[in-house]
Write an enzyme that holds these catalytic residues in place. Structure first.
Site, PDB file in Angstrom:
ATOM      1  N   GLU A 158     -15.639 -33.986  21.401  1.00 26.11           N
ATOM      2  CA  GLU A 158     -15.289 -32.672  20.858  1.00 26.11           C
ATOM      3  C   GLU A 158     -16.511 -31.869  20.389  1.00 26.11           C
ATOM      4  O   GLU A 158     -16.522 -31.319  19.284  1.00 26.11           O
ATOM      5  CB  GLU A 158     -14.289 -32.826  19.706  1.00 26.11           C
ATOM      6  CG  GLU A 158     -12.971 -33.449  20.140  1.00 26.11           C
ATOM      7  CD  GLU A 158     -11.967 -33.540  19.003  1.00 26.11           C
ATOM      8  OE1 GLU A 158     -10.787 -33.286  19.249  1.00 26.11           O
ATOM      9  OE2 GLU A 158     -12.371 -33.882  17.863  1.00 26.11           O
ATOM     10  N   VAL A 159     -17.508 -31.783  21.228  1.00 26.78           N
ATOM     11  CA  VAL A 159     -18.687 -30.979  20.894  1.00 26.78           C
ATOM     12  C   VAL A 159     -18.340 -29.515  21.128  1.00 26.78           C
ATOM     13  O   VAL A 159     -17.953 -29.126  22.237  1.00 26.78           O
ATOM     14  CB  VAL A 159     -19.894 -31.397  21.750  1.00 26.78           C
ATOM     15  CG1 VAL A 159     -21.105 -30.534  21.410  1.00 26.78           C
ATOM     16  CG2 VAL A 159     -20.199 -32.877  21.525  1.00 26.78           C
TER      17      VAL A 159
END
Length: 670
Positions: free
Chosen positions: A311-312
């Site tokens: 989840e960057v």
């Protein structure tokens, strides 16, 4: 013929051999007769090892706790109990590893017990099986005569606990390791850093502890205690320090490494919107990671070191002109390529310190070295893709316990089914297991056990037992026994729920009124809780939704009765008892609800439960009298069921399907 039938039951449990074993063994043959457990077994150990000594001490203690008999005491003149022979071929590895042989061979006969394994891992697993076999007989405690050859289907059978969002004290983690050992899980993955905090003492990067932990962290001595506790029970500990995203705790300590504006503090709630990733273009980022990871890799001995990678949020990279200029200069075309660059640099650091890198499935890229381990959480496709590309991989998608799914739903998820079913045998061998996940947005030390158990037992069986073991009714029957037995190990999944319900009921109301409502509801599923409120890490989790079990055993029973009710008079009679209780519960409960902020949100649920009781009774009357019901009447009744099934206070009435089933079964127009 009898032996053949019992061998079949070893693959798919059936009534002839329905023992209280979880996970179910690979091969089991049950024979006539029992071994009388009249006194403490006399242990004869060949290949003694410190871990076996400790395991036998725990075995005798746990046997005494479960039976209430003093097997842990020896009285003068007391004869020895049955002979218990243990053959252990080797000491096992100093650092427990993926490739260790965990199989065991167990024989119980009327003359004694014989347990054989290649190393202490198999011995410990076999001892857990013996404990589960103990049962009361007419004249005392007995063990059925069996022959078991058991080996795990998958080498990686894990549980991830997030200790960043809500810090979990060591004692809570340790008792859940006891539960893991009981069901033969062998990997504890600890999520140690996130936007909410960095949870391990760092002496080489002290700012991570001083500025990014709120004083809630494990000292390095505590970590060593945890590692020793886990190893003594056959559980590996894999640490995770999440980078480059979920990195606010890193950036509170080292703001100069942020991609764009640095956060002003740790994340407390959804209102804290500034959550940049680490800057992958700065050499200082890798210097910090090298220093911190080097220290942590030395502290945690396991071969795998988890770097997160999930989840960057690429918007921070998109908006940073300096990062964009760097990407152009280095011919990096997009954010995925930039993360891959970062991941490969971090993998070099991890490898330099002697470890193999593990990460969530966002790190998957064909350019990564094949010694990288991929943890699939976004779906079975990423698991199959990783295996197809030659990477070792474990499945977490479908095993997220925080989503509040029932045990049956987790039980139905198989790592080699779905997209992975079409893989070649060589590619399937890259799927090395699975891992349940417990994120802690809505978990505290008080309700952690309740969120894990007993559902985790179903995941453990899926990862240990043969693929053909799929009988859901059998699973639930054995899971109920496991749940009770876990209490003797000190797990608090049931008692903590009772304590929390007691707090809500207080001293001013009959507790059975609240219990009637509590047994009919479950928490909302998936991420629906976040849709009704703003997540706040500092808000107390002390409401009914936090106290109840993720799965109501009573509701499952009631919904099953409803499936039988049209043609089963005893089922209708039992349902009528429940419906009357629901109908009549709201009137005495309602005056108490408004007097407490913990109870006031329950007003709509209580009224809806009463209404569903009325609808259920009407449906039963229609079925029993064969009174015709028009299409319009049925449509109106179903609409009322749906109206009263709507969630309130982040819960829903899970018994509504039973009423819906009965309304649909009423005699009349189709």
């Amino acid at each position: 013929m009898k032996v053949a039938a019992l061998l079949l039951c070893s693959v798919l449990p059936c009534s002839a051999a329905e023992l209280n074993l979880m996970p179910w063994p690979s091969q089991l043959t049950q024979q006539d007769g029992f071994l009388a457990l009249d006194h403490t077994p006399h242990f004869d150990v060949v290949g003694e090892d410190e871990r076996i000594d400790h395991a036998l001490t725990r075995f005798v203690h746990d046997l005494s706790s479960r039976t209430g008999a003093p097997f842990d005491r020896h009285f003068p003149g007391q004869p020895d109990g049955p002979q218990f022979i243990i053959h252990c071929a080797g000491h096992g590895l100093r650092v427990q590893a993926l490739e260790e042989d965990e199989s065991y061979h167990l024989i119980v006969s009327q003359t004694g017990i014989e347990l054989t394994a290649a190393n202490p891992m198999g011995i410990m697993h076999g001892l857990q099986t013996v404990l589960q076999l103990v049962q009361p007989g007419p004249r005392g405690w007995v063990i059925p005569n069996v022959r078991i050859d058991d080996t795990p289907r998958f080498a990686w059978r894990g549980l991830m606990i997030d200790v960043s969002r809500h810090f979990i004290p060591l004692e809570n983690i340790e008792r859940n390791i006891d539960g893991m050992a009981a069901v033969k899980l062998n990997v504890l993955h600890v999520h140690l850093s996130d936007d909410e905090g960095f949870r391990v003492e760092s002496k080489r990067c002290p700012k991570l502890t001083q500025l990014a932990s709120d004083g809630l962290f494990y000292t390095q001595d505590q970590v060593r205690e945890l590692l020793a506790y886990a190893r003594d029970r056959g559980v590996r500990v894999v640490p995770e320090f999440d980078v480059p995203g979920h990195a606010v705790s890193w950036l509170v300590a080292y703001p100069q490494l942020a991609s764009g504006p640095a956060p002003q503090g740790l994340v407390r709630s959804e209102h804290d919107q500034v959550r940049p990733p680490l800057d992958p273009t700065q050499e200082a980022t890798y210097k910090l990671i090298d220093t911190a990871f080097g220290e942590m890799e030395k502290l945690f001995p396991d071969q795998y070191f988890h770097i997160g990678g999930d989840e960057v949020d690429g918007k921070y990279w998109d908006k940073d002109e300096r990062i964009q200029a760097w990407m152009r200069a280095h011919q990096i075309k997009d954010n995925h390529a930039l993360q891959t660059y970062f991941t490969k640099r971090v993998r070099e650091i991890v490898h330099k310190h002697g470890k193999d890198m593990e990460g969530w499935d966002e790190i998957l890229d064909g350019d990564l070295p094949k010694d990288s381990l991929i943890q699939s959480w976004r779906g079975a496709d990423s698991l199959a893709n990783a295996a197809r590309m030659g990477y070792k991989t474990v499945l977490s998608a479908g095993y997220y316990l925080d989503l509040m799914y029932p045990a049956s739903q987790h039980y139905a998820v198989d790592p080699t089914a779905g997209e992975s079913a079409s893989l070649s045998a060589e590619q399937k061998s890259n799927i090395i297991g699975g891992e349940a996940a417990q994120w802690s947005e809505y978990v505290t030390p008080e309700n952690l056990d309740n969120r894990l158990w007993p559902r985790l037992g179903a995941v453990a069986e899926r990862l240990w037992s043969p693929q053909s073991v799929t009988d859901v009714d059998s699973m639930y029957r054995r899971l109920a026994v496991l749940s009770r037995n876990l209490e003797w190990l000190g797990l608090e999944h049931r008692i903590s729920s009772q304590r929390m319900l007691g707090r809500i009921a207080g001293d001013d109301m009959p507790p059975e009124l609240l219990n009637t409502l509590a047994m009919a509801v479950e928490p909302v599923k998936e991420y629906d809780r976040e849709k009704t409120q703003v997540y706040d890490g500092e808000a107390p989790l002390n409401h009914l939704v936090d106290a109840i079990s993720p799965e109501s055993d009573q509701a499952r029973h009631i919904n099953a009765l409803a499936q039988l009710a049209a043609h089963d008079a005893p089922a209708r009679a039992e349902l009528r008892t429940y419906f009357i209780k629901w109908r009549d519960n709201d009137a005495p409960l309602e005056p108490y609800l408004a007097t407490s902020m913990l109870r006031e949100p329950l007003v709509p649920l209580s009224k809806s439960l009463s209404t569903l009781g009325v609808l259920g009774l009407a449906a039963l009357d229609a079925i029993e009298t064969a009174k015709p019901v028009t299409q319009e009447e049925r449509k109106e009744q179903l609409a009322r069921v749906e109206e009263n099934a709507a969630p309130h206070a982040e819960m829903f009435l899970v018994i509504a399907p039973a009423v819906r089933t009965l309304v649909q079964a009423e005699f009349g127009a189709k």
